[in-house]
Design a protein around this motif. Structure first.
Motif, PDB file in Angstrom:
ATOM      1  N   PHE B 243      71.965  69.750  59.676  1.00  0.00           N
ATOM      2  CA  PHE B 243      70.784  69.133  60.269  1.00  0.00           C
ATOM      3  C   PHE B 243      71.190  67.780  60.836  1.00  0.00           C
ATOM      4  CE2 PHE B 243      66.544  67.282  60.606  1.00  0.00           C
ATOM      5  CZ  PHE B 243      65.776  68.383  60.984  1.00  0.00           C
ATOM      6  N   PHE B 244      70.651  67.497  62.000  1.00  0.00           N
ATOM      7  CA  PHE B 244      70.852  66.187  62.620  1.00  0.00           C
ATOM      8  C   PHE B 244      69.552  65.406  62.518  1.00  0.00           C
ATOM      9  CE2 PHE B 244      70.053  63.527  66.382  1.00  0.00           C
ATOM     10  CZ  PHE B 244      71.099  62.616  66.265  1.00  0.00           C
ATOM     11  N   LEU B 245      69.617  64.209  61.975  1.00  0.00           N
ATOM     12  CA  LEU B 245      68.413  63.379  61.843  1.00  0.00           C
ATOM     13  C   LEU B 245      68.694  61.986  62.374  1.00  0.00           C
ATOM     14  CD1 LEU B 245      65.501  63.102  60.710  1.00  0.00           C
ATOM     15  CD2 LEU B 245      66.534  62.224  58.595  1.00  0.00           C
ATOM     16  N   LYS B 246      67.821  61.559  63.256  1.00  0.00           N
ATOM     17  CA  LYS B 246      67.937  60.196  63.770  1.00  0.00           C
ATOM     18  C   LYS B 246      66.576  59.505  63.675  1.00  0.00           C
ATOM     19  CE  LYS B 246      69.104  57.429  67.738  1.00  0.00           C
ATOM     20  NZ  LYS B 246      69.788  57.360  69.012  1.00  0.00           N
ATOM     21  N   LEU B 247      66.551  58.368  63.023  1.00  0.00           N
ATOM     22  CA  LEU B 247      65.327  57.564  62.894  1.00  0.00           C
ATOM     23  C   LEU B 247      65.697  56.124  63.219  1.00  0.00           C
ATOM     24  CD1 LEU B 247      64.092  58.843  59.379  1.00  0.00           C
ATOM     25  CD2 LEU B 247      63.377  59.699  61.631  1.00  0.00           C
ATOM     26  N   ASN B 248      64.863  55.444  64.017  1.00  0.00           N
ATOM     27  CA  ASN B 248      65.153  54.026  64.250  1.00  0.00           C
ATOM     28  C   ASN B 248      63.979  53.128  63.864  1.00  0.00           C
ATOM     29  OD1 ASN B 248      63.618  54.792  66.463  1.00  0.00           O
ATOM     30  ND2 ASN B 248      64.514  53.235  67.785  1.00  0.00           N
ATOM     31  N   CYS B 249      63.323  53.533  62.768  1.00  0.00           N
ATOM     32  CA  CYS B 249      62.218  52.715  62.266  1.00  0.00           C
ATOM     33  C   CYS B 249      62.767  51.407  61.675  1.00  0.00           C
ATOM     34  CB  CYS B 249      61.454  53.498  61.211  1.00  0.00           C
ATOM     35  SG  CYS B 249      62.490  54.506  60.147  1.00  0.00           S
ATOM     36  N   GLU B 250      61.862  50.486  61.456  1.00  0.00           N
ATOM     37  CA  GLU B 250      62.299  49.147  61.100  1.00  0.00           C
ATOM     38  C   GLU B 250      61.212  48.413  60.326  1.00  0.00           C
ATOM     39  OE1 GLU B 250      64.260  45.475  63.742  1.00  0.00           O
ATOM     40  OE2 GLU B 250      63.246  47.159  64.703  1.00  0.00           O
ATOM     41  N   LYS B 251      61.616  47.664  59.329  1.00  0.00           N
ATOM     42  CA  LYS B 251      60.659  46.834  58.602  1.00  0.00           C
ATOM     43  C   LYS B 251      60.767  45.408  59.126  1.00  0.00           C
ATOM     44  CE  LYS B 251      58.980  45.615  54.084  1.00  0.00           C
ATOM     45  NZ  LYS B 251      59.245  45.458  52.652  1.00  0.00           N
ATOM     46  N   LEU B 252      59.680  44.878  59.657  1.00  0.00           N
ATOM     47  CA  LEU B 252      59.670  43.510  60.185  1.00  0.00           C
ATOM     48  C   LEU B 252      59.009  42.586  59.158  1.00  0.00           C
ATOM     49  CD1 LEU B 252      58.516  44.416  63.826  1.00  0.00           C
ATOM     50  CD2 LEU B 252      60.851  44.223  62.935  1.00  0.00           C
ATOM     51  N   ASP B 253      58.886  41.323  59.522  1.00  0.00           N
ATOM     52  CA  ASP B 253      58.228  40.380  58.602  1.00  0.00           C
ATOM     53  C   ASP B 253      56.745  40.699  58.445  1.00  0.00           C
ATOM     54  OD1 ASP B 253      60.549  39.017  58.223  1.00  0.00           O
ATOM     55  OD2 ASP B 253      60.129  37.489  59.757  1.00  0.00           O
ATOM     56  N   SER B 254      56.197  40.378  57.284  1.00  0.00           N
ATOM     57  CA  SER B 254      54.772  40.578  57.037  1.00  0.00           C
ATOM     58  C   SER B 254      53.949  39.818  58.072  1.00  0.00           C
ATOM     59  CB  SER B 254      54.398  40.092  55.635  1.00  0.00           C
ATOM     60  OG  SER B 254      55.003  40.937  54.686  1.00  0.00           O
ATOM     61  N   VAL B 255      52.737  40.282  58.257  1.00  0.00           N
ATOM     62  CA  VAL B 255      51.852  39.748  59.300  1.00  0.00           C
ATOM     63  C   VAL B 255      50.529  39.361  58.646  1.00  0.00           C
ATOM     64  CG1 VAL B 255      50.474  40.470  61.302  1.00  0.00           C
ATOM     65  CG2 VAL B 255      52.900  41.093  61.174  1.00  0.00           C
ATOM     66  N   LEU B 256      49.922  38.308  59.132  1.00  0.00           N
ATOM     67  CA  LEU B 256      48.600  37.949  58.625  1.00  0.00           C
ATOM     68  C   LEU B 256      47.552  38.797  59.341  1.00  0.00           C
ATOM     69  CD1 LEU B 256      47.151  36.051  56.653  1.00  0.00           C
ATOM     70  CD2 LEU B 256      46.788  34.473  58.574  1.00  0.00           C
ATOM     71  N   SER B 257      46.799  39.556  58.577  1.00  0.00           N
ATOM     72  CA  SER B 257      45.764  40.400  59.171  1.00  0.00           C
ATOM     73  C   SER B 257      44.457  40.170  58.413  1.00  0.00           C
ATOM     74  CB  SER B 257      46.201  41.864  59.129  1.00  0.00           C
ATOM     75  OG  SER B 257      45.253  42.680  59.787  1.00  0.00           O
ATOM     76  N   HIS B 258      43.498  41.079  58.560  1.00  0.00           N
ATOM     77  CA  HIS B 258      42.172  40.805  58.000  1.00  0.00           C
ATOM     78  C   HIS B 258      41.438  42.065  57.547  1.00  0.00           C
ATOM     79  CE1 HIS B 258      43.082  37.554  60.860  1.00  0.00           C
ATOM     80  NE2 HIS B 258      42.499  36.775  59.971  1.00  0.00           N
ATOM     81  N   ASN B 259      40.667  41.916  56.485  1.00  0.00           N
ATOM     82  CA  ASN B 259      39.545  42.814  56.219  1.00  0.00           C
ATOM     83  C   ASN B 259      38.362  42.284  57.023  1.00  0.00           C
ATOM     84  OD1 ASN B 259      40.968  44.255  54.185  1.00  0.00           O
ATOM     85  ND2 ASN B 259      40.388  42.702  52.653  1.00  0.00           N
ATOM     86  N   VAL B 260      37.496  43.189  57.473  1.00  0.00           N
ATOM     87  CA  VAL B 260      36.299  42.768  58.203  1.00  0.00           C
ATOM     88  C   VAL B 260      35.081  43.091  57.340  1.00  0.00           C
ATOM     89  CG1 VAL B 260      35.018  42.930  60.361  1.00  0.00           C
ATOM     90  CG2 VAL B 260      37.496  43.349  60.342  1.00  0.00           C
ATOM     91  N   ILE B 261      34.241  42.088  57.135  1.00  0.00           N
ATOM     92  CA  ILE B 261      33.142  42.213  56.182  1.00  0.00           C
ATOM     93  C   ILE B 261      31.822  41.828  56.849  1.00  0.00           C
ATOM     94  CG2 ILE B 261      32.272  41.460  53.923  1.00  0.00           C
ATOM     95  CD1 ILE B 261      35.198  40.634  53.264  1.00  0.00           C
TER      96      ILE B 261
END
Lengths: 457, 457
Positions: B243-261
């Motif tokens: 099997f040939f598998l290629k993935l180029n995913c990446e973990k970047l720095d955390s981001v400030l996001s939001h819950n909406v209330i």
């Protein structure tokens, strides 16, 4: 004596409990077999993709008869046969057209299609002022003065507040069935009818209509809900808007067609028949996947699962694919006639004709004692999320059996939310049916058929 | 005294009966308003068509935050605010590829996509022999001898015999979550995992996975069910298939996001909060329509219907669109943290995160006395085909509230048959959601929220 009664009672209760245990195990087997190895979905592909729409009298309907016969043999029925029935042969024609025509004579196409059974317009079509009415009261109030020489536009939308969409359909469908003759009373020259659907889309949804013998026969068409909303808006801004309608549908001579019947003979009471059916014909605007390919393949699947699991029913299980439910009910009537003639005893008839969606109950159209017997089995169905026994509708095709022999009727009750999105329209196609939902309907009916075959009704 | 008690009792019963009558009338109003004028479907189009897939940390997720804020204001909430939460930022990459390579080095493409959180393969991909296992026992039996240096292929299909598809998911999902680290124990170099779905199709269904800290982190992908079946067949005829598998995913720095209330303040006990929520983020393979755009727009619709009908709840109704359910649950955790910090009293939290299909019950994750109180309202829901209270699951996003404050949880229970056909795949798109089904879910939760706002829990 008291002790004896107690002893007897407890022995009885143990036997009831153990029957319920083995029934419960058998129902589990039926569900598993159908969910894993069921053929209904594959058969439905054959019916709704390979054959397609199949109105009574058409070549497709005859192909469907042959196909259902093959499938029932494949399912392993002890015997399969065709039952002759004459059916009407109405054809839609290919030159349908509807246009809104404004004051400047600009024409805008809107999707229309003939209602089943309509007469054609003259070849050049009809162009006339159009009057919108929302119900028969409004039509009556307008009277001949405002209706004569015009096209009546029935714009009666589904009542979205009803939870079961079949109720909204039941209330709206009279404008489709009786609308043309009601309008003829006041001198209208044609009618167009808002499609019977919850969807807001561009498909006209057809369906049967019936002319009163004593009145002129008006050409009549369904208009898509988007088309109806547009026409209504245009009429509000310009009440003298005209409509162009052209239909070239035609009624041909009746055709000899067939119900398809397959059965597994009962071992102890073969003369007691449990019928499970759906209808093979469909409107040819769509592919008859939900209506009622689903019901037909579910009925065939019940034959298959009994054979696959080696269940030998005490009473006879008979699957019937009825012809001509949509525009005549000739198959259902013929079946009941022949049953009476042969003095056949149908202890119950079950129909699935509400689409292939997730089942949640059984409608019971029968006397109270028989209802009570079926409801006593409710705990066996609860693990499968079948819980509702409140509807009292069986099915159209099995209706004549009730009228002639008082046969108790059961209708499979399924989730109704999406059904009228597709009903009688080009959108009733195979991809709208989910395999598991279809299989769950077959399994619910097979389990009910199993209990009925063991315990009668 | 006895008379007095009877008098008291009968007065009490009259008042209970009349409360039930007026509750029943209010629930009817709620259903009608939502079925006729509901905005959930329109809002869902905005979220899943105009914005689309919205994984935490992405631009689309931020657009979704702003959009949800606007919608909640449009719904008429007394106040709307954003709650900051840091979220992980993992990106899939655009160069994914999976190929089955036979003995003659012929390569056949199969649809794969990285599991959420996976590390990338080397840029040139990985080519290695592939071993199929069906469960962890089989993996263990094979051991290092047969696994080392190879790609492990978890081929654990859904158990189709289970009636509620969430049970099948629960049982299969551990191969997605823990599969990579389990395989790493025996020296595997990558894993591919059969998609978690009932469908037989060409979509890889992604989803979160988690690495054990102590083990090598293997690149891991989901393979479509058709791809998995093909690979399994090829392996049977040639066990040395690569099997040939290629993935180029990446973990970047955390981001400030939001819950909406957004909330509507209670008139009598504003400090008692009834939370209704869903999650705003989605996998970006699809458009997050069922998962969980549906739940978010239903929660917003509950604010709208209270305002549209002029209902002034005794207790506070709060809708929350949580961020980051799919790969971190940071939003849910942050919400519970802040609630504890502010000493907020959540008397109950309701979540819809099982798709926008027809609702049939409420899952109750709470103590027996509170369950009993909710079940006493069951007759009010029966006309709307809501009948089942057997599930005991609330929802992921509201889970932290229970763990920190013992908040009773309610999960909307909906028809599960189609959900995993679309779950986490490219097929989770707006057209798969039916407007009436979506509205019925909103109406069921709005009615429950209404009763809770009147009577507490």
């Amino acid at each position: 004596m008291k002790k004896l009664i107690l002893l007897f009672l407890s022995a009885y209760m143990v036997s009831v409990a153990s029957a319920q245990n083995s029934d419960s195990a058998m129902i589990r087997k039926i569900y598993s077999e159908i969910l894993v190895n069921g053929k209904a979905y594959t058969w439905l592909r054959g019916l709704s993709v390979d054959i397609g729409g199949r109105l009574s009298g058409s070549q497709e309907a005859e192909k469907a008869v042959q196909y259902a016969e093959r499938c029932m043999k494949q399912a392993g029925a002890d015997s399969v046969w065709l039952q002759e029935t004459w059916v009407p042969h109405w054809v839609r024609g290919m030159k349908e057209s509807g246009k809104i025509i404004d004051a400047k004579k600009n024409a805008q196409d809107v999707p229309v299609t003939a209602l089943g059974g309509s007469v054609a317009t003259p070849e050049q079509g009809i162009t006339a002022p159009v009057v919108e009415v929302h119900d028969f009261d409004e039509l009556k109030r307008m009277g001949r003065e405002k209706i004569e020489g015009k096209i009546v536009f029935y714009n009666h939308p589904f009542d979205e507040t009803m939870i079961n969409t079949f109720e909204a359909y039941g209330e709206a469908a009279e404008y489709r069935w009786s609308g043309p003759s009601e309008a003829a009373k006041y001198g209208a020259i044609a009618t167009i009818c808002r499609s019977m659907t919850n969807a807001t889309d561009d498909f006209p949804h057809t369906g049967a209509m019936g002319y009163a013998d004593s009145l002129p026969k008006l050409p009549c068409a369904a208009i898509s809900t988007n088309g109806a909303d547009l026409l209504s808006r245009v009429l509000r801004s310009n009440p003298s808007t005209q409509f162009f309608l052209k239909l070239n549908c035609e009624k041909l001579d009746s055709v000899l067609s067939h119900n398809v019947i397959g059965e597994i003979r009962g071992t102890e009471h073969p003369e007691e028949i449990i019928l499970i059916g759906g209808h093979l014909d469909s409107w040819e605007t769509g592919k008859g996947a939900h209506d009622d390919g689903a019901g037909v393949v579910q009925a065939m699947e019940i034959l298959r699962v009994f054979k696959a699991l080696g269940i030998r029913p005490k009473r006879t299980i008979r699957a019937v694919a009825f012809m001509n439910e949509e525009n005549g009910l000739k198959g259902g009537k013929k079946y009941a006639e022949v049953a009476a003639l042969n003095k056949e005893k149908h202890i119950v008839a079950i129909e699935s004709d509400a689409g292939g969606s997730t089942p949640y109950g059984f409608g019971l159209d029968m006397k109270a004692d028989k209802k009570a017997k079926i409801k006593s089995w409710a705990p066996l169905f609860l693990p499968y999320l079948i819980w509702n026994y409140d509807e009292e509708h069986g099915g159209s095709d099995i209706g004549p059996l009730k009228r002639s022999q008082e046969t108790p009727l059961i209708g499979l009750v399924v989730d109704s939310q999406r059904y009228f999105d597709y009903h009688h329209a080009a959108s009733d196609t195979f991809d709208k049916v989910n395999k598991r939902e279809l299989n769950l309907g077959a399994a619910a009916m097979a389990s009910m058929a199993y209990l009925l075959s063991m315990y009668g009704l």
